[in-house]
Write an enzyme that holds these catalytic residues in place. Structure first.
Site, PDB file in Angstrom:
ATOM      1  N   ASN A  16       0.836  -1.217   0.000  1.00  0.00           N
ATOM      2  CA  ASN A  16       0.000   0.000   0.000  1.00  0.00           C
ATOM      3  C   ASN A  16       0.863   1.256   0.000  1.00  0.00           C
ATOM      4  OD1 ASN A  16      -3.071  -0.522   0.254  1.00  0.00           O
ATOM      5  ND2 ASN A  16      -2.149  -2.051   1.606  1.00  0.00           N
ATOM      6  N   ILE A  90      -0.929   4.505  17.821  1.00  0.00           N
ATOM      7  CA  ILE A  90      -0.627   5.933  17.646  1.00  0.00           C
ATOM      8  C   ILE A  90      -0.849   6.650  18.980  1.00  0.00           C
ATOM      9  CG2 ILE A  90      -1.318   8.051  16.409  1.00  0.00           C
ATOM     10  CD1 ILE A  90       0.134   5.970  14.660  1.00  0.00           C
ATOM     11  N   ASN A 104      -6.398   5.352   8.399  1.00  0.00           N
ATOM     12  CA  ASN A 104      -5.935   3.963   8.400  1.00  0.00           C
ATOM     13  C   ASN A 104      -6.779   3.145   7.426  1.00  0.00           C
ATOM     14  OD1 ASN A 104      -4.483   1.634   9.303  1.00  0.00           O
ATOM     15  ND2 ASN A 104      -6.207   1.098  10.632  1.00  0.00           N
ATOM     16  N   HIS A 106      -8.132  -0.901   6.905  1.00  0.00           N
ATOM     17  CA  HIS A 106      -8.250  -2.166   7.634  1.00  0.00           C
ATOM     18  C   HIS A 106      -8.876  -3.219   6.706  1.00  0.00           C
ATOM     19  CE1 HIS A 106      -8.441  -4.562  11.296  1.00  0.00           C
ATOM     20  NE2 HIS A 106      -9.596  -5.009  10.858  1.00  0.00           N
TER      21      HIS A 106
END
Ligand code: GRF
Length: 190
Positions: A16, A90, A104, A106
């Site tokens: 990614n 984080i 993010n 997932h």
């Protein structure tokens, strides 16, 4: 107008991270200023080096990553933090400073199969074991809890009867690569 600067954080294969760097290469209003990893042995390292994008990594695993990273973020004047397979939590100080600016991805349809310990093959294996007929990806803002921030985007895929962990993981990676950069672009260039 000043380009929006993003930093990508990852701990694993880096597919990614690589895909996002390529998407924003020569982009008129967004630039990836660096990629950071807490794992010097991650597959991500070579991928990013090949692209010529700045790469920083945690040298001493026992050290608190947030100190060095926080310095890098200010030094590079980063606007958005993009998590791409980053396995560290984080810290709250980052969340305060980057409110709704940490994103993010997932590999499940949250809130299903989210939370601590839910990552990679473990998710896909549970999805298959539980006889789910669909799975997918979720892109969300990061908050204090694992995988629980505001959902921005989801895309489903079917889980077929003879699905394996490998085939499902390939389906999911395909979705991630097809949608993550474009969704980020939408958030950043809103
Ligand atoms: C992706 O499946 C992503 O959803 C999850 O971690 C994985 C990272 O894969 N958060 P890669 O390192 O980008 O290949």
């Amino acid at each position: 107008m000043k380009k929006q600067k993003i930093a990508i954080l990852g701990s694993g294969a880096g597919t990614n991270a690589e895909n996002i760097c390529l998407y924003f290469k020569n982009h008129p209003s967004v630039e990836v200023v660096f990629v950071y990893t807490n794992n010097e042995k991650a597959g991500l390292v070579n991928k990013i080096k090949k692209l010529g994008v700045s790469l920083f990594s945690l040298k001493n695993k026992k050290e608190d990553f947030s100190v060095g990273l926080s310095f890098l973020l200010s030094e590079h004047d980063v606007d958005y933090i993009v998590l791409a397979g980053f396995l560290k939590k984080i810290p709250a100080s980052f969340l305060k400073k980057y409110n709704q600016k940490i994103v993010n991805i997932h590999p499940s349809l949250l809130p299903k199969y989210g939370g601590k310990g839910m990552y990679g093959a473990h998710i896909h294996s549970l999805v298959i074991k539980n006889g789910e007929v669909e799975s997918g990806i979720t892109i969300h803002f990061v908050n204090e809890e694992y995988d629980a921030g505001l959902i921005i985007f989801q895309k489903k895929c079917t889980v077929s009867k003879n699905e394996t962990i490998k085939s499902l993981s390939l389906k999911i990676k395909k979705l991630e690569h097809a949608f993550y950069p474009a969704v980020l672009e939408k958030i950043i260039c809103k």
